[in-house]
Design an enzyme around this catalytic site. Structure first.
Site, PDB file in Angstrom:
ATOM      1  N   ARG A   1       3.248  -3.486  -5.208  1.00  0.00           N
ATOM      2  CA  ARG A   1       2.189  -3.271  -4.194  1.00  0.00           C
ATOM      3  C   ARG A   1       0.937  -2.627  -4.797  1.00  0.00           C
ATOM      4  NH1 ARG A   1       4.814  -1.475   1.324  1.00  0.00           N
ATOM      5  NH2 ARG A   1       2.898  -2.415   2.132  1.00  0.00           N
TER       6      ARG A   1
ATOM      7  N   LYS B   1       2.396  -0.115  15.105  1.00  0.00           N
ATOM      8  CA  LYS B   1       2.232   0.883  14.028  1.00  0.00           C
ATOM      9  C   LYS B   1       1.131   0.426  13.071  1.00  0.00           C
ATOM     10  CE  LYS B   1       5.143   0.696  10.403  1.00  0.00           C
ATOM     11  NZ  LYS B   1       4.473   0.509   9.110  1.00  0.00           N
TER      12      LYS B   1
ATOM     13  N   ARG C   1      10.378   5.614  10.817  1.00  0.00           N
ATOM     14  CA  ARG C   1       8.977   5.366  10.452  1.00  0.00           C
ATOM     15  C   ARG C   1       8.340   4.314  11.351  1.00  0.00           C
ATOM     16  NH1 ARG C   1       7.888   4.194   4.368  1.00  0.00           N
ATOM     17  NH2 ARG C   1       5.864   4.071   5.362  1.00  0.00           N
TER      18      ARG C   1
END
Ligand code: EPZ
Length: 422
Positions: free
Chosen positions: A124, A23, A401
């Site tokens: 982040r 991914k 996801r």
């Protein structure tokens, strides 16, 4: 309708699981299509919701995407970029959307990208991305939750020292630099295999890059990039996750279409813990030669250190170890949200700042638990596979996801696991 996963634990996993494309390689590779008006063909792209979100984001930039549902091949062609704005509703769904910033700036000389905002595992920030692009000549302004970036005369190569090792900042700046005037050096660059995979694809597109995989990457700007076909490298996090599923269930799994070379630190930790991990002609074979495994201390670090994306999973297997394991998370400031959920299953874990002391217990007991983020959700699946009784995991949209057909793959190896409408 929300869905949950129900697991009845205790079945050793036996059989074979095919590992798909990474991914975290496929996402930057898809944004690389913005750098050329020709077709970029990607194969071995995993079928995940994050990939669909990225496709949606690129399509609204004007990228033509040819993909048959269920296939692992994407053809992307950004002949004309009709929109240089990445909107909040898409960026807030997936932080990796920030990866369109460098390519849009390099190709179009402008970009308006929503600030990703924080997420469950940490604040982040994207300061390293933005300061690096400024050093490449971009003008950056932040207003109303958006990054307004412009480089009307194009980007200019520079020496950029990143204060922290950042995977997507390295990728963003490397992509931007491919079309900058002159040479760019990225110092303290991330060394992850996904960075190397992106560099290899960019080189196939005509970019001039050396040093990918080391902490110093040199990019010589070119005037344009052209079409290419690239096979996404295997997902080392998926590989490590299923290796740990074999261990926690005292099973014996062959993981195909992957390589032991992608998980050097994971392999050494699991071998110290008493697992038997061997390379096979087409992948990796994993079984728990020691049961229970021995507690081993783990510290997450940038590659080639132990991957933070496997921290929750290693914690799950250490909950039933002989002895204890001190797990220290050095990359993100809030990546222990799986701890209280594991404790609901009978684990004995104490957290002090960025370290968690996991004292092994004889067994876990099934319980109702809640997924909080992608990797925490799969840690609870691992715990449920080993626990006595039934475990129900809610909010499993996190799982979709990053893990393709997880229940199917585990069911095929003997797990009692199903998706239920909650
Ligand atoms: C990538 O995220 C991965 N995502 C993450 O995987 C992975 O956990 C992470 O790298 C670390 O390996 C993708 O590749 C799409 P970083 P990224 O920038 O690039 C700080 C998953 O589960 N930082 O390497 O966002 C940051 O806060 C996901 O698949 C800044 O301070 O991570 C963190 O503490 C989760 N300023 C550290 O650096 C910046 O501008 C490393 O983050 C950028 C990062």
């Amino acid at each position: 309708m929300t869905t949950s996963i129900r697991i009845v634990g205790g079945n050793p996993l036996k059989g074979s699981i095919r590992i798909r494309g990474a991914k975290n390689a496929a996402l930057p590779l898809m944004t690389a299509a913005l750098l050329t008006d020709e077709t970029l063909t990607l194969t071995n792209v995993p079928c995940l919701t994050d990939i669909q979100t990225m496709a949606e984001l690129l399509a609204q930039h004007g990228v033509y995407i040819n993909h048959t549902p269920g296939s692992y091949t994407y053809e992307l062609k950004a002949q004309t970029i009709t929109n240089t704005t990445a909107p909040y509703d898409l960026v807030s769904k997936m932080r990796a959307s920030i990866l369109v910033l460098g390519p849009l700036l390099a190709r179009c000389g402008q970009a308006k990208v929503s600030l990703p905002g924080g997420c469950a595992i940490g604040t982040r920030p994207v300061d390293i991305h933005l300061n690096g692009l400024k050093q490449l000549g971009a003008h950056i302004e932040l207003s109303e939750g958006y990054i307004h970036a412009s480089a009307p005369n194009g980007l200019v190569g520079a020496n950029v020292t990143m204060p922290l090792v950042s995977v997507t900042a390295t990728e963003n700046l490397m992509m931007a630099a491919t079309l900058a005037k002159g040479e760019t050096r990225l110092i303290n660059a991330a060394r992850e295999p996904e960075v190397v995979d992106l560099a290899n694809c960019l080189i196939a597109m005509g970019a001039r890059i050396t040093g990918a995989g080391t902490d110093s990457i040199i990019i010589e700007g070119v005037s344009h990039l052209h079409k290419a076909t690239h096979d996404v490298l295997p997902d080392r996090i998926e590989t490590g996750t299923y290796a740990m599923a074999a261990i926690i269930t005292d099973g014996d799994l062959e993981l195909t279409h992957t390589s032991l070379s992608l998980i050097p630190s994971i392999t050494s930790v699991l071998q110290q813990a008493g697992a038997d991990i061997q390379a096979t002609t087409n992948g990796v074979r994993v079984k728990a030669s020691l049961s229970p495994i021995i507690g081993v201390d783990v510290m997450t670090e940038p590659y080639p250190g132990f991957a933070t994306d496997l921290q929750a999973q290693i914690m799950a297997i250490m909950t039933i170890c002989q002895g204890a394991s001190m797990i220290t998370e050095t990359i993100f400031e809030n990546r222990f949200m799986h701890v209280p959920e594991l404790c609901r299953m009978g684990a004995n874990i104490t957290v002090h700042n960025s370290s968690a002391l996991v004292r092994g217990v004889p067994y876990l007991s099934g319980a109702q638990v809640m997924a909080t983020d992608l990797r925490a959700s799969v840690c609870l699946v691992l715990a449920g596979l080993a626990a006595r009784g039934e475990t129900t995991i809610s909010r499993i949209y996190h799982l979709d996801r990053g893990y393709e057909k997880l229940e199917e793959k585990l069911c095929n190896c003997g797990a009692s696991i199903e998706r239920i409408a909650a």
